[in-house]
Scaffold this active site. Sequence first.
Site, PDB file in Angstrom:
ATOM      1  CD  GLN A 134      -2.082   1.430   2.923  1.00 21.52           C
ATOM      2  OE1 GLN A 134      -1.411   0.911   3.807  1.00 21.52           O
ATOM      3  NE2 GLN A 134      -3.110   2.214   3.176  1.00 21.52           N
ATOM      4  N   GLY A 135       0.634   2.144  -0.941  1.00 21.70           N
ATOM      5  CA  GLY A 135       1.401   3.388  -1.009  1.00 21.70           C
ATOM      6  C   GLY A 135       0.559   4.594  -0.653  1.00 21.70           C
ATOM      7  CB  SER A 169       4.129  -3.291   5.415  1.00 25.29           C
ATOM      8  OG  SER A 169       4.257  -2.497   6.565  1.00 25.29           O
ATOM      9  CD  GLU A 254      -5.373   0.235   7.768  1.00 23.53           C
ATOM     10  OE1 GLU A 254      -5.791   1.324   7.326  1.00 23.53           O
ATOM     11  OE2 GLU A 254      -4.219   0.055   8.168  1.00 23.53           O
ATOM     12  CD  GLU A 394       0.288  10.846  20.065  1.00 25.13           C
ATOM     13  OE1 GLU A 394       0.364  10.124  19.044  1.00 25.13           O
ATOM     14  OE2 GLU A 394       0.825  10.518  21.148  1.00 25.13           O
TER      15      GLU A 394
END
Lengths: 411, 375
Positions: A134-135, A169, A254, A394
């Site tokens: 995945q980019g 990844s 996801e 965060e």
Amino acid sequence: MSESARKDTPEQAEFRTYCRDWLADNRPADPSVRLPLSPLEIMTQEQLGYLQAWQKSAYDAGLVGCDYPVEAGGGGRNDCQRVANEEMIRARTPFFPNVIGLGMAAPTVLYHAQESVKRDLLPRLLSGEDIWCQGFSEPGAGSDLANVQTFAERKGDKWVINGHKVWTSLAHFAEWMIILLRTDKSHKYDGLSYFVVPIRSALGKGVTVRPLIKITGETGFNEVLFEDLEVDDCYRLDELGKGWQVAMTTLLHERGAGELQTPRAGGLKSKSTHATNTSNLMDLARNTARDGKTAADDPVLRDRMMQMVIREEALKHNQRRARVPALLDHPMRLQLQNKLLSSENSQDIASLAVDIQGAASSLYLGDANAPSGGQWPMAYMNSYGMTIAAGTSEVQRNILGERVLGMPKSK
Amino acid sequence: MAQPNNFGFGEEAALLKESARKFFAENLPTDALHELVASDPNPERMTQSLWKRDAWQQMVDLGWTMLAVPESAGGIGMPVVAVAGLTEELGRAAFPCPLLPTLNATYVLAACGAQAEAPLAEIVEGLSATLAVTNAQGSWDTGSTDVRYTDGKLNGTACYVQDARKVDRLLVSAHSDAGISLYWVAADAPGVTIDPDAIVDLTRDQAHVSFVDVVATPVFDDGVAALDAAMPAIWTLAAADMVGAGEWQLQTSVEYVSARKQFDHALGFFQAVKHPLVNVMIKIDEAKSLVYNAACALDNEPDRARQYAHMAKASASDMAGFASGRSVQSHGGIGFTWECFVHLYFKRQKHSQVLWGDGAWHRALLAEALLGTAA
């Protein structure tokens, strides 16, 4: 009969029996190599080969992509992936290596790509023969994902891509990448378009993959550089300028909130992997000597362990309470805490495990005397991947404060 | 026996919770509560017991005080999970009344079997009660009491008795020939003296109760067994009260930081203000999930209830301290004043936090169960 089996439709019930029988005969033998904790830490061709062979055999048997259309290489069934997943996990199989392909790329391609592209790419994705990556993230686009700058310029019916993706990844094993690109510099969100692009076949021809080494010393993710990579317009997903909307399909799946159930296997216990849960933590404390007694007798450590036991239990019952509307003040309140709490809990458990080990926590994987083979310090370091990736803690707290509590949006 | 997925929190429980929420909001909205209990800020004020007796009578008439009385004893026998829902709303309203002490006494009496029929009948009739089982050291160990029962009479002093001035009856633990036993006494019986404690919490009262040759009705010989059996329910309800109060603290703080502007922005725009309130929410949710899990275990999986109740009370106690601190801090200067309502909940929470054992106390007992006694 299991709880889930009781609610099966006739199709699911028949399929469940089929899965169970197939798994009884075909669950792969334990690997000779040390398996990583997750597909994202696959380091060697040996590990990959073992896991790919397993995914291919499960795919050939019809346990992967059960609900995808037959034309796209799927099984054409109704809500049967859930059944296959339950049975594979019950049988304690290895996990699937093509995790980004199955969980993120496949649904996105299915919902947004041209028919010919689906037919062309999905079968080898589902079988695991083609690994996908995945980019999305870039040096200047992390939490602020829509700031993507990697640019695709139109040349006839081709696109020319230049830019830099990071934290990718599996790119070092990948044939294909789903990629979010900028096609218009004058609009932040509406200037984004979504493509699939070849990686392995383009290495040295516009694509460079460089490993990034994690703080653990493991590889697994990469940076990917694009220099004048040409791709055909047929690999654009959905309309020009709709990249952000297509990316939402990816992210929804996801987070497990998409329409299609992701094929999932797992449960195989590898000798050297210690899950970050409190039962392993307490075992560690019982077996760790400290000032002439076991760490499990140290009052401060006991209190800290109980804090973790309590948080772990609470998380379990949060999941349960999320399905009881009468005990919920806001419908998304518990679901949106899930990623944040599970990643921080794992981190705090691993951190406590390292504290329990005392001096021995200095020993790492290569040391024969390292407790649990050095897995705990590695788990602790790896835990930061979870509190940073897929929306940092965060960002998660911003989302909770704004969407659930209704506080003003922070910029 | 396994627990039902929905905690056994059915329609009846949901209705009870909803109607309790309305009842408390209508009978004592926060401004009225402040007017009722906080008219005198003098820190050395005489201790008072300020509450609405007419509202209490309505609660009794609604049957809320006999919810936990078993059906076999003429009560309603509601599952603990439903009672926890009611208690969460009680905490949200910080409602001054002897409901919790009465429920606590009920769970102890229910653990006494047939011998407690007469006291339970009095609760069904609408009398309120409280436990007088704590010694001068404030020990939560069920085996410690400074009261003694000899020749048919109680002598000694029970401390940290909750809402003692609001109740009709006392359930007293005392040393006896049989060990530690339980006794049932009218709060106004001859020889009973209720000395109010001057406490921080404005929404409850507390007292030490002295007994001088008080004639008492024996209820149960093995008082420790009955108290131990009831404690998980008592811890769970104390935790439920804190969860409700915590939710009030959270919502009130969120409203304030969304309205109050500094540096051209509402305070909640700043992550230094926003994130701690998100952390308060997370801690409330953890405690709340553990409360309903413990309550459900009491109803369905009694073997595990004790551990789960330790978890609920430990989690809720820590949450109560944290939420209280953040509620005052996020209100800034106004939060530090008597006129701002947050101090009412801050004080109730600090009280509940220690009542029946604080977080560390419960974690120490949980550790004994899971890791064994430390060498």
